[in-house]
Design an enzyme around this catalytic site. Structure first.
Site, short mmCIF file in Angstrom:
data_model
loop_
_atom_site.label_atom_id
_atom_site.label_comp_id
_atom_site.label_asym_id
_atom_site.label_seq_id
_atom_site.Cartn_x
_atom_site.Cartn_y
_atom_site.Cartn_z
N HIS A 2 0.83 -1.20 0.00
CA HIS A 2 0.00 0.00 0.00
C HIS A 2 0.86 1.26 0.00
CE1 HIS A 2 -3.90 -2.07 1.58
NE2 HIS A 2 -3.38 -2.67 0.52
N GLU A 46 0.82 3.98 1.91
CA GLU A 46 1.31 4.38 3.23
C GLU A 46 2.47 3.47 3.65
OE1 GLU A 46 -3.30 4.57 3.46
OE2 GLU A 46 -1.76 3.45 2.37
N CYS A 66 -5.68 1.33 5.64
CA CYS A 66 -6.24 0.02 6.03
C CYS A 66 -5.71 -0.34 7.41
CB CYS A 66 -5.86 -1.04 5.00
SG CYS A 66 -4.10 -1.48 5.05
N CYS A 88 -1.73 -0.85 7.47
CA CYS A 88 -1.04 0.43 7.35
C CYS A 88 -1.22 1.26 8.61
CB CYS A 88 -1.54 1.20 6.12
SG CYS A 88 -0.96 0.51 4.55
#
Length: 338
Positions: A263, A265, A291, A294
């Site tokens: 992801h 992040e 999420c 993260c």
């Protein structure tokens, strides 16, 4: 700033445009569009040909065509002066630009005729009566496709007199420019808008087939790390078939254990670690709320703020964790999200 300069023949439009060049303005003319059209046809650049071709273009493509063709050539962030504005439809087109002002340069007829004789250009009238007839033709016309200078003059935001010496004229121009500059207040983005816009651009580099997400980590209003979602370093890109889960377009929230994409992040935090950059106490701007995984990384990395644009479909638990850990999490207001 984009300043349109209008006025009768030999009032001083080009003289002022050349003066403004010294102040960083780029000198353009709507007549350049006509000159290009004549060059394509192999016709000489006489006054008669310029007037006739300009009227022909307005009749065929609309009275604002010269401005319509010139505007796309303007570059953002540059100042321009534009001359040869002779039809109100051209003003209407230029008014669509947020930083446009129209200045009318005026001088009495005898002064302008004297200047015309001094320049001795081919096609210029040789007598004062011929000069007045030319003025009449260019000033008013019932045909909206023709030159209608008298209507353009009425639309001016400022009037500059140019009956004396150049120093007096340029001093007046400087004063008018200082007044006009106060009207141009650049709409600077807020820090939130600035960093989120950067996150969106970074997200455009994503190779994920499902969605593009970008993230920026900030400390003291400085970017220290960035990341976008996609397959790990050294692995085939998702958009090249690298992640089977994303390429099968699985339902959101399903088969997450099969997804090999990192992801945004996560990548931003890992990139900081990879380069030995501390992000403790910083903020992360992300185009989607984080999420759960993260979020845990954000907490353990010591970030103190999360600013997000859109809400991730499974954002309930991550946002609850951020709140419990005392991490500021905020979504940009609708006006700042675009």
């Amino acid at each position: 700033m984009i300043i349109g300069l209008t006025g009768e023949n030999c009032a001083g439009k080009d003289t002022l445009a050349e003066y403004l060049q010294k102040k960083g303005f780029h000198h353009l003319s709507l007549s350049d569009v006509i000159r290009d059209a004549l060059a394509e046809e192999g016709k000489p650049l006489t006054r008669e040909n310029l007037v006739n071709k300009g009227n022909e273009l307005r009749a065929k493509f609309g009275p604002g065509v010269l401005a319509q063709r010139l505007v796309p050539t303007l570059e953002k962030g540059k100042h321009y002066s534009i001359v040869s504005i002779r039809n109100p439809a051209e003003v209407d087109e230029l008014r669509k630009l947020p930083d446009f002002k129209l200045v009318y340069i005026s001088a009495d007829q005898h002064t302008r005729f004297s200047r015309m004789k001094s320049r001795a250009r081919d096609g210029d009238p040789r007598t004062f009566d011929a000069f007045l007839r030319l003025e009449s033709v260019e000033a008013a016309n019932k045909d909206p496709a023709m030159q209608q200078l008298h209507l353009v003059i009425k639309l001016a935001d400022r009037v500059l007199q140019n009956n004396g010496d150049l120093k007096t004229f340029f001093d007046a121009a400087d004063h008018a420019l200082s007044e006009l500059s106060a009207d141009f207040k650049s709409a600077r983005p807020t820090w939130d808008q600035y960093f989120m816009d950067i996150a969106k651009v970074i997200g455009s580099r994503s190779n994920c087939m499902k969605r593009q997400v970008g993230a920026v980590i900030i400390r003291d209003k400085r970017i220290v790390s960035t990341g976008y979602n996609g397959t790990p370093r050294g692995v085939r890109n998702c958009n090249e078939g690298g992640c089977k889960r994303c390429n099968s377009f699985a339902d959101s929230g399903t088969k997450l254990d099969e997804c090999i994409c990192s992801h945004a992040e996560e990548n931003a935090i890992v990139q900081a670690a990879y380069h030995g950059i501390s992000i403790r106490g910083g903020s992360i701007y992300t185009t989607y709320s984080p999420c759960l995984n993260c979020t845990k990384m954000i907490l353990n990395a010591g970030l103190e703020e999360v600013v997000y644009n859109d809400t991730y479909s499974m954002s309930g638990e991550p946002l609850r964790l951020l709140n419990e850990a005392g991490i500021r999490a905020r979504q940009l207001a609708p006006a700042d999200k675009n």
